[in-house]
Design a protein around this motif. Structure first.
Motif, short mmCIF file in Angstrom:
data_model
loop_
_atom_site.label_atom_id
_atom_site.label_comp_id
_atom_site.label_asym_id
_atom_site.label_seq_id
_atom_site.Cartn_x
_atom_site.Cartn_y
_atom_site.Cartn_z
N ASN A 152 3.14 1.49 -14.13
CA ASN A 152 3.08 0.98 -12.75
C ASN A 152 1.67 0.56 -12.35
O ASN A 152 0.69 1.01 -12.96
N GLY A 208 1.27 5.30 -10.74
CA GLY A 208 -0.08 4.99 -10.28
C GLY A 208 -0.97 6.22 -10.32
O GLY A 208 -0.54 7.29 -9.93
N ASP A 216 4.03 5.93 -5.24
CA ASP A 216 4.11 6.02 -6.70
C ASP A 216 3.16 7.09 -7.21
O ASP A 216 3.49 7.89 -8.10
N ARG A 217 1.98 7.14 -6.61
CA ARG A 217 1.01 8.17 -7.01
C ARG A 217 1.59 9.55 -6.79
O ARG A 217 1.50 10.44 -7.62
N ARG A 241 2.38 1.84 -3.43
CA ARG A 241 1.40 2.34 -4.40
C ARG A 241 1.12 3.83 -4.17
O ARG A 241 1.03 4.62 -5.11
N GLY A 278 -1.80 0.68 -10.81
CA GLY A 278 -2.57 1.88 -10.52
C GLY A 278 -2.62 2.83 -11.70
O GLY A 278 -3.38 3.80 -11.69
N ASN A 329 -6.64 1.59 -1.37
CA ASN A 329 -5.88 0.47 -0.81
C ASN A 329 -6.76 -0.66 -0.31
O ASN A 329 -6.28 -1.77 -0.11
N GLN A 370 -8.75 5.15 -8.87
CA GLN A 370 -7.35 5.47 -8.63
C GLN A 370 -6.87 6.67 -9.46
O GLN A 370 -6.01 7.43 -9.04
N GLU A 421 -7.98 -6.52 -6.21
CA GLU A 421 -7.50 -5.50 -7.14
C GLU A 421 -7.66 -5.90 -8.60
O GLU A 421 -8.03 -5.08 -9.45
N SER A 463 0.83 -1.22 0.00
CA SER A 463 0.00 0.00 0.00
C SER A 463 0.86 1.26 0.00
O SER A 463 0.55 2.22 -0.69
#
Lengths: 276, 261, 282
Positions: C194, C177, A169-170, A166, C196, B46, B91, B54, A163
């Motif tokens: 990636n 993401g 990365d955002r 991720r 996301g 998440n 997302q 997912e 988590s």
């Protein structure tokens, strides 16, 4: 490490071109505030002048982690709204006079901060201090947008969990290409990595692909230190403190080469590692 | 509509809201209730990861709100528990994509399909937080026994009271040995400061991270002690008065010090 | 950027800059597929702009060049009389103008992939609507050819696999993401995608890197579209209306090629891929 000398007035500080670095992550609870406090303390210990800015309006914590909450009289919004001068708002750390704190407001909202004004404030802080470290709130909303305004460098703090990777990365995507972005992997537990129960630093960076500034292993003394307001970076005996001091040297440029990834057992590994 | 619509929030990030939402939802579903979990963390989703769904996301909350699909099409049924469904967040969008009113409508619609709607709230107290509490009728505040987390929880409880939401507390990631050594606040310390009704005490467990990485909620493991603890929390939610049991630190036989469960 | 969204046969255009500049921008966008929107009706939301009649007329004419009829406009109160002058409907200050508020009768149609291929967004909803009903869960099937990999058979003639006039979007850099690339045409990414991140294309998708996010090729129904990546580890792969859950995190198997065979998505090592398949549009 208590110094007796008085800190000079802000206006008396010589003009300089400082660096503004935002410490961010996306995911909450990965150690941004602890990293801001400790990196700041370690940078100040190298001889640089440092100001820490808490951008988490409404949920401020940097002052607690630094142990300075009793001394906060004014906060960022007071300065932005002209109710206090920078001099009045900045809190000097008596243990490290080169380190100052600009606290966030607790009873206000992030929407109350004008992004452009905050950017200008960071700009003027850069003229007085070698390093302006901005503690970014969790998330990617207005608080985040404010915190990154004015910073042309970013440090991503990420724990070895899916988590967190991720979310990081955002954030990297949102930081864009104009900022220099580096990575600190926090709370690594090498024994768990070896058992396949935790991501490795390589796993994390396979996605994030960022230059690695440092790796910090999980240790209980960090929780104790944040509860007590005593940054581990000021504790010569702490191995986590040593990691932060190394990070500071990398930021300053006196240490180069990739950080070593710890393989020996951390404290928790010794405590729990024998199970199973 | 009799469904209980509960938001799980905290203020501070990383205290275990998402993990708790997933595990509590799973346990409630195991106990026979129809449960829908909603991820309100648009842009930083998440909940789907933690539940291992997912790869099965086709539509998300934002698309439901924008009318691009039916709610039923977006809901993902858990393959392990037939009473459990998840509505994932988007997302590639951000929290301004939906309004409080829209969120309340979705939660209401979900409430007509099930007995419990658990809403996983994002960190902070900004737009995302306001959206998440918009459809809720009660709140669970998750905190860890650390000064920063408690301070943030306190702020959040204030905001929840402003909205008239009843608040109950879960203290997560307790380390009894650290409490005993005076290095961590006790549950009593926490409840004293926050003065909210205690719903549960969950000990730190190093297995949890692995289960969230793999998308397999720990309460589904047959020999998990956390399953017992979450089950008690579920029973308290149902209205039972379940006593809190004691936790021992490893190696200290017969000695009581932080309570847990 | 002004945005264009489709709802069935109609378009909603949200303008965020001066009308002249918006018109130029839209011209450039529509010029990629000049006939794609022909026959559509549109409404435009001007936000807080208060342009003169001549500017709105010019905007309407720009749309008309591509066969798009501007029916109504929403925005500030002040523009209402100006809009009426031009025989357009004034739809109020609502941010999302409701097309059904137009005085002209309009057939209500369900969004279905095969018929309503008017805008990228409407199609994806239609495609996925189909997918949800026919969801294929489980790992992607890898087809091993009966013969050993003796070598690649080269195509006899090099024919262009994509129709002329379709633009290919070429992106250099890793997609993080939360980022998305949507294109009417093919998509080529030099870099990783990636988890996301999202790629949606009406044509093929090629990733010169690791594809770990969601990729949807043939999003308007082209069952001959394919997805090719140096490392194919997508969270979810979609081609036209077929969907397959990916296997992120498995050991890299080298470059791979995904396409539809029957009702399933089939993945083969790139060296063994049949690149000569015709494109088939529904």
């Amino acid at each position: 490490m208590i110094q007796r000398e008085e800190a000079p007035a802000v206006s008396a500080l010589p003009r300089r071109r400082g660096r503004a670095i935002v410490i961010t992550s996306g995911k909450g609870g990965v150690g941004k505030t602890t990293t801001t406090a400790n990196t700041g303390a370690a940078l100040a210990a190298t001889g640089a002048t440092v100001v820490l800015v808490d951008a988490d309006v409404g949920l401020r914590n940097l002052d607690i982690v630094m142990g300075l909450e009793a001394r906060v009289r004014h906060h960022v919004l007071d300065v932005l709204e002209g109710k206090a001068t920078l001099e009045e708002a900045l809190v000097t750390d008596k243990r490290v006079p080169a380190l100052r704190l600009l606290a966030a407001a607790q009873t206000r909202e992030k929407d109350d901060v004008d992004t452009a004004a905050f950017r200008d404030l960071v700009g003027s802080l850069r003229e007085r201090f070698d390093y302006v470290l901005i503690d970014c709130p969790a998330g990617i909303e207005k608080g985040f947008a404010n915190a990154i305004a004015g910073a042309d460098e970013a440090i991503i703090v990420c724990t070895p969990e899916v988590s967190a990777v991720r979310d990081a990365d955002r954030v990297v995507g949102l930081l864009g290409d104009e900022r220099s972005v580096k990575l600190i992997v926090n709370r690594l537990r090498p024994a768990l990595v070896r058992r396949g129960k935790m991501l490795s630093v390589d796993d994390v960076n396979a996605i994030l692909r960022l230059p690695l500034l440092g790796v910090i292993t999980d240790a209980p003394d960090v929780i104790v230190s944040t509860n007590r307001g005593e940054p581990v970076a000021l504790d010569a005996a702490s191995s986590v403190g040593a990691s932060y001091r190394e990070i500071a040297q990398r930021i300053v440029g006196t240490l180069s080469g990739p950080p070593t990834v710890p393989h020996e057992k951390s404290f928790f590994d010794k405590l729990f590692g024998s199970r199973k | 509509m009799s469904a209980r619509r509960i938001v799980l929030t905290s203020g501070k990030g990383g205290v275990g809201k998402t993990t708790t939402t997933a595990n509590l939802g799973a346990v409630l579903a195991k106990r026979g209730h129809r449960v829908a979990l909603v991820d309100a963390d648009i842009g930083l989703r998440n909940l789907d990861l933690v539940l291992g769904v997912e790869k099965r996301i086709v539509f998300d909350l934002v698309e439901v709100v924008e009318g691009r699909c039916q709610l039923r099409q977006a809901l993902i049924k858990d393959k392990r528990l037939e009473n459990l469904s998840i509505l994932p967040a988007a997302q590639t969008r951000d929290k301004t994509a939906i309004s409080e009113l829209q969120m309340a409508k979705v939660v209401q619609e979900l409430g007509e399909l099930c007995d419990f709607v658990l809403i996983d709230c994002p960190a902070g107290i900004e737009h995302g937080f306001r959206n998440a509490i918009a459809g809720a009728s009660e709140a669970i505040v998750v905190t860890t026994p650390e000064v920063s987390a408690i301070r943030d929880a306190d702020r959040v409880i204030g905001k929840l009271h402003e909205r008239g939401l009843p608040v109950r507390l879960i203290v997560n990631r307790l380390r009894p040995e650290m409490v005993r050594a005076g290095d961590m606040l006790s549950v009593e310390d926490v409840t004293d400061i926050l003065s909210a009704e205690l719903l549960g005490i969950i000990p730190e467990d190093e297995e949890v991270i692995d289960t969230t990485n793999k998308g397999e909620p720990i309460v589904l493991q047959p020999d998990s002690r956390l399953a017992v603890i979450y089950d008690k929390i579920a029973r308290r939610l149902e209205g039972d008065l379940v006593p809190f049991t004691t936790l021992r630190a490893p190696g200290f036989f017969g000695r009581l010090f932080g309570k847990a469960s | 950027m002004s945005t264009v969204r489709g709802r069935g046969r109609n378009l909603e255009i949200a303008v965020d800059r001066a009308l002249g500049a918006a018109a130029e921008e839209l011209r450039a966008q529509f010029a990629l597929r000049p006939d794609f929107y022909r026959g559509s009706r549109a409404v435009a939301d001007l936000g807080i702009l208060e342009p003169a009649a001549a500017e709105i007329a010019a905007f309407r004419d720009a749309l008309a060049e591509f066969g798009i009829a501007l029916d109504g406009v929403s925005g500030a109160d002040a523009i209402a009389p100006v809009v009426a002058e031009l025989d357009l409907a004034y739809l109020g200050t609502a941010a999302a103008a409701d097309v059904s508020a137009l005085p002209r009768p309009r057939r209500q149609r369900e969004i279905r992939l095969s018929e309503e291929a008017r805008s990228l967004v409407a199609d994806f909803a239609g495609a996925r609507d189909d997918m949800v009903r026919r969801r294929v869960s489980g790992p992607v099937g890898v087809v091993s050819p009966a013969i050993a990999s003796a070598g690649v058979t080269l195509p006899q003639t090099a024919r262009p696999a994509i129709p002329v006039g379709v633009a290919t979007l070429y992106h250099r850099g890793t997609l993080r993401g939360g980022q998305a690339l949507h294109n009417l045409g093919n998509l080529v990414v030099i870099g990783d995608v990636n988890p996301g991140a999202e790629l949606v294309a009406s044509g093929d998708i090629v990733v010169f890197g690791a594809l770990r996010g969601v990729a949807h090729a043939g999003a308007q129904g082209d069952r001959g579209a394919r997805v090719i990546a140096l490392e194919l580890a997508a969270t979810q792969l979609r081609i036209a209306t077929a969907i397959a859950s990916g296997d992120v995190g498995t050991k890299p198997r080298g470059p791979e090629h995904a396409s539809i065979a029957g009702d399933r998505i089939v993945v083969v090592p790139f060296a063994e891929a049949d690149l000569r398949k015709e494109s088939v549009a529904l």
